[in-house]
Scaffold this active site. Structure first.
Site, PDB file in Angstrom:
ATOM      1  N   ASP A   1      -2.333   8.899 -10.527  1.00 10.23           N
ATOM      2  CA  ASP A   1      -2.424   7.796 -11.488  1.00 10.23           C
ATOM      3  C   ASP A   1      -1.052   7.421 -12.032  1.00 10.23           C
ATOM      4  O   ASP A   1      -0.743   6.242 -12.239  1.00 10.23           O
ATOM      5  CB  ASP A   1      -3.349   8.189 -12.645  1.00 10.23           C
ATOM      6  CG  ASP A   1      -4.809   8.228 -12.233  1.00 10.23           C
ATOM      7  OD1 ASP A   1      -5.128   7.720 -11.143  1.00 10.23           O
ATOM      8  OD2 ASP A   1      -5.625   8.772 -13.009  1.00 10.23           O
TER       9      ASP A   1
ATOM     10  N   GLU B   1      -4.830   2.411  -3.978  1.00 14.58           N
ATOM     11  CA  GLU B   1      -3.372   2.312  -3.973  1.00 14.58           C
ATOM     12  C   GLU B   1      -2.899   0.974  -3.427  1.00 14.58           C
ATOM     13  O   GLU B   1      -1.731   0.824  -3.068  1.00 14.58           O
ATOM     14  CB  GLU B   1      -2.776   3.453  -3.136  1.00 14.58           C
ATOM     15  CG  GLU B   1      -3.065   3.385  -1.641  1.00 14.58           C
ATOM     16  CD  GLU B   1      -4.399   4.017  -1.251  1.00 14.58           C
ATOM     17  OE1 GLU B   1      -4.544   4.406  -0.098  1.00 14.58           O
ATOM     18  OE2 GLU B   1      -5.279   4.139  -2.124  1.00 14.58           O
TER      19      GLU B   1
ATOM     20  N   ASP C   1       0.855  -1.183   0.000  1.00 11.35           N
ATOM     21  CA  ASP C   1       0.000   0.000   0.000  1.00 11.35           C
ATOM     22  C   ASP C   1       0.894   1.237   0.000  1.00 11.35           C
ATOM     23  O   ASP C   1       1.821   1.355   0.811  1.00 11.35           O
ATOM     24  CB  ASP C   1      -0.916   0.003   1.231  1.00 11.35           C
ATOM     25  CG  ASP C   1      -1.961   1.085   1.148  1.00 11.35           C
ATOM     26  OD1 ASP C   1      -3.077   0.781   0.716  1.00 11.35           O
ATOM     27  OD2 ASP C   1      -1.646   2.236   1.514  1.00 11.35           O
ATOM     28  N   ILE C   2       0.654   2.160  -0.948  1.00 11.65           N
ATOM     29  CA  ILE C   2       1.468   3.387  -1.041  1.00 11.65           C
ATOM     30  C   ILE C   2       1.204   4.244   0.201  1.00 11.65           C
ATOM     31  O   ILE C   2       0.049   4.528   0.559  1.00 11.65           O
ATOM     32  CB  ILE C   2       1.137   4.166  -2.314  1.00 11.65           C
ATOM     33  CG1 ILE C   2       1.466   3.316  -3.546  1.00 11.65           C
ATOM     34  CG2 ILE C   2       1.886   5.482  -2.363  1.00 11.65           C
ATOM     35  CD1 ILE C   2       1.120   3.972  -4.855  1.00 11.65           C
TER      36      ILE C   2
ATOM     37  N   ASN D   1      -2.431  12.773  -3.997  1.00 13.78           N
ATOM     38  CA  ASN D   1      -3.570  13.251  -4.799  1.00 13.78           C
ATOM     39  C   ASN D   1      -3.960  14.666  -4.425  1.00 13.78           C
ATOM     40  O   ASN D   1      -4.234  15.507  -5.294  1.00 13.78           O
ATOM     41  CB  ASN D   1      -4.762  12.311  -4.615  1.00 13.78           C
ATOM     42  CG  ASN D   1      -4.638  11.042  -5.422  1.00 13.78           C
ATOM     43  OD1 ASN D   1      -3.963  11.025  -6.444  1.00 13.78           O
ATOM     44  ND2 ASN D   1      -5.270   9.967  -4.966  1.00 13.78           N
TER      45      ASN D   1
END
Length: 680
Positions: free
Chosen positions: A563, A589, A546-547, A554
């Site tokens: 993206d 993500e 997971d980022i 964002n």
């Protein structure tokens, strides 16, 4: 021309009365025979022409019904799109662009829809794709409309799962005005149903009805002077030789109906499904058809779901009437007796009836001309039958093939003399369909009801052709001792539809942004790998990534940069794993890696390597001269026993990811699961 004198009748011309009686005795029977012959000729000729027109109507009706059913089948597939459902369930995880791209590809490739739209449950357009004049466009968000007041939306919201709303075929209306030039449209509405049975939205497709109407017009107007027409169940003209009569209910002309213009014919059509109606000026060949009410095909679609059926509260005008007018003036103009030669010979026959040899010779010449005309007509309609886009064959009661067209012979790669009166339908259909085919044939013959079946043709070479068999029981007596034809079978090539199903299935298991497998595709592969691991006893590892602080990316740089980060991470993960490993994006993500034959030590090394390579990503920020860097947290779960539950394994990886997030991020947490030792 000089008339014959009484001198040609020696011994009878001495008394004028005797001569007159002699001439009457010869002329009157010949005139009666001639009148009877002319009447029989016109009747037989009319019967042949009407028969050929009836076959044209039957073929055109079958083509219309087949096209409608194909669109309903396609609508069944579209309403089940996982991309659409994912977007309606959670717009944050599946972007509107992904749905627009999916719809764009379908509309652009197929070219049969003027519009594809997705509406939410309030009737507001979420996505609209237009396809006009060969050009496909995506409607901007600010141009999307509120359709909650339209009748088809209100009716669509009443649909249950598995139902389809089919509107009447009418002209397209944009912003309250009939579109010019006219665009005939068939609107179909299907609910998009969630996994729990809840209604998520509506799928609306505007089919370009001019495609099937144009094909119908071409098929029924093969003879100059004959007028092919099509009406809906209210008597309005969908197709008319006078184009100003068409679409009367849309254009505000309620008087332009068959009920007003041809009341006796319309009344007869209400009581008789098919037949011929004669007026002083014309013959009308008609057939009632309901292409939307055909029985559904056997089988299921590519996802195992039943095809949609037309809802009971759909527009009743989906019942149509095929109609061909044969003006008697056209019949007379083409009649031999209407020609100059025919009129002269008729007059000559009356005046010179005693010249029997000339009359006989002329009748023989006429008979030869009729045979030639009949042969030409037979050749024309045999060509239409043989070269139809569908395969056709006729069977006797035992299933023996008595007649077959060239299209079906081409698919079977056989010669006519090796099939007709030699093979049964079972002999050209793959073995797995034999039991069901036998049952359907028996049921159809006993009940008189048509039936449908998907099967494979047993082609002489290759794996066979996927087809759909439409079985229609008939009763037709043949002359000269031939057996009755009991069943007619129409065969439709389903290869194109199967290819479309495969394409849509691939779209359903692929993440449109990264090109990786999505959650559904990953779950299918995970089940396969777990079964393989259980059989071999090899360890299996699942890594969830997971980022870190993705929302901040964002919010700070915009979703386009977010993206780009997702794509870059997907590329790094795909390049960093083995060919046997599977990388997928579960949503947002969150990514997952499934590593086969990987013990916990190697899985931990692999997870650290992935974390380091992601941390090394440097995305240039356009116009700033800066780069974006980000990290990931990784949760790892390893299965070392042969019966670990897949949900438990995924849950452990998710819990370890949660621990990594709360342990400072940019780190790896590992859990090893063993049925004997428990979790470590």
């Amino acid at each position: 021309m000089k008339l014959p004198s009484f001198g040609y009748f020696p011994g009878l011309c001495r008394a004028p009365l005797q001569c007159m009686l002699y001439l009457l005795a010869i002329t009157l029977p010949l005139l009666l025979i001639g009148a009877w012959g002319k009447s029989a000729y016109e009747s037989a000729r009319q019967e042949r022409i009407v028969g050929s027109v009836e076959r044209s109507v039957e073929a055109a009706s079958a083509t219309l019904a087949g096209e409608v059913e194909q669109q309903i089948s396609l609508m069944s597939l579209l309403s089940l799109s996982s991309v659409t459902k994912a977007y309606l369930q959670d717009p944050a995880k599946t972007t509107q662009a992904a749905v627009e791209n999916s719809f764009f590809q379908i509309a652009d490739v197929l070219g049969t829809f003027d519009q594809l739209r997705l509406l939410d449950t309030s009737g507001r357009e979420l996505v609209r794709i237009n396809h006009r004049q060969g050009r496909t466009t995506v409607t901007p968000r600010q141009a999307l409309q509120d359709k909650s007041g339209r009748d088809y939306v209100q009716q669509g919201l009443k649909l249950r799962a598995g139902e389809l709303l089919a509107s009447r075929v009418d002209l397209n209306i944009e912003h309250g005005q009939v579109e010019v030039p006219h665009v005939p449209t068939l609107r179909m509405v299907a609910p998009v149903i969630g996994p729990g049975g809840e209604r998520l939205g509506l799928m609306v497709a505007n089919y370009r009805a001019e495609l099937m109407l144009g094909e119908y017009r071409r098929m029924v107007q093969t003879v100059p002077g004959f007028r092919g027409m099509l009406l809906n169940n209210e008597g309005y003209w969908l197709i008319n030789h006078d184009r100003s009569n068409e679409w009367g209910w849309v254009l505000g002309h309620p008087e332009r109906t068959a009920q007003k213009q041809l009341p006796p014919l319309w009344q007869h059509m209400q009581t008789t499904p098919t037949g011929v109606f004669e007026t002083a000026q014309s013959l009308y060949v008609f057939a009632r058809m309901a292409p939307f009410d055909r029985p559904p095909a056997q089988g299921t679609d590519a996802r195992g779901s039943k095809r949609l059926r037309v809802a009971d509260h759909s527009d009743p005008s989906r019942q149509w009437y095929a109609l061909i007018e044969i003006p008697k003036a056209v019949l007379q103009e083409r009649s031999f007796f209407h020609s100059t030669l025919g009129q002269w010979l008729t007059a000559l026959y009356v005046v010179l009836s005693v010249v029997l040899a000339l009359v006989v010779a002329q009748l023989q010449a006429q008979r030869r001309a009729l045979k030639d005309a009949a042969a030409r007509e037979l050749t024309l309609f045999q060509d239409l039958y043989d070269r139809a886009p569908f395969g056709y064959c006729s069977l006797d009661q035992s299933g023996l093939i008595r007649r077959i067209n060239q299209t079906l012979l081409t698919w079977l790669k056989r010669e006519r003399d090796t099939v007709v009166d030699r093979l049964r339908l079972h002999d050209v259909v793959a073995n797995e369909a034999h039991p069901q085919l036998a049952q359907l044939l028996a049921d159809s013959l006993s009940t008189g009801q048509p039936a449908r079946l998907e099967a494979r043709l047993q082609v002489s070479e290759g794996d066979g052709l996927p087809v759909q068999l439409a079985i229609h029981p008939i009763q037709r007596t043949q002359s000269k001792g031939r057996e009755d034809v009991r069943v007619r079978v129409a065969v439709e090539d389903m290869a194109a539809q199967h290819k479309l199903r495969e394409t849509l299935h691939l779209m359903a298991v692929t993440d449109p942004l990264t090109g990786l497998r999505n959650r559904r595709g990953w779950q299918d592969l995970m089940q396969q790998e777990l079964r393989r691991a259980r059989r071999s006893g090899q360890p299996l590892a699942v890594m969830m990534l997971d980022i870190d602080h993705f929302k901040r990316i964002n919010d700070t740089h915009g979703h386009d940069v977010g993206d780009l980060a997702l794509k870059a991470m997907a590329e790094v993960l795909q390049q960093s794993v083995r060919d046997v490993d599977v990388v997928a994006r579960l949503g947002g993500e969150e990514f997952v890696v499934l590593a086969a034959d990987t013990p916990s030590e190697r899985a931990l090394e692999m997870a650290h390597r992935l974390r380091e390579r992601v941390a090394a990503i440097a995305l240039p920020l356009a116009g700033t001269g800066e780069v974006l860097r980000f990290t990931v947290s990784v949760g790892v779960a390893c299965a070392t026993a042969s019966h670990i539950d897949p949900e438990a394994l995924l849950k452990q990886a998710d819990e370890q990811l949660y621990a990594a997030k709360h342990g400072g991020r940019n780190c790896v947490r590992l859990a090893v699961m063993d049925a004997a030792a428990g979790e470590k």
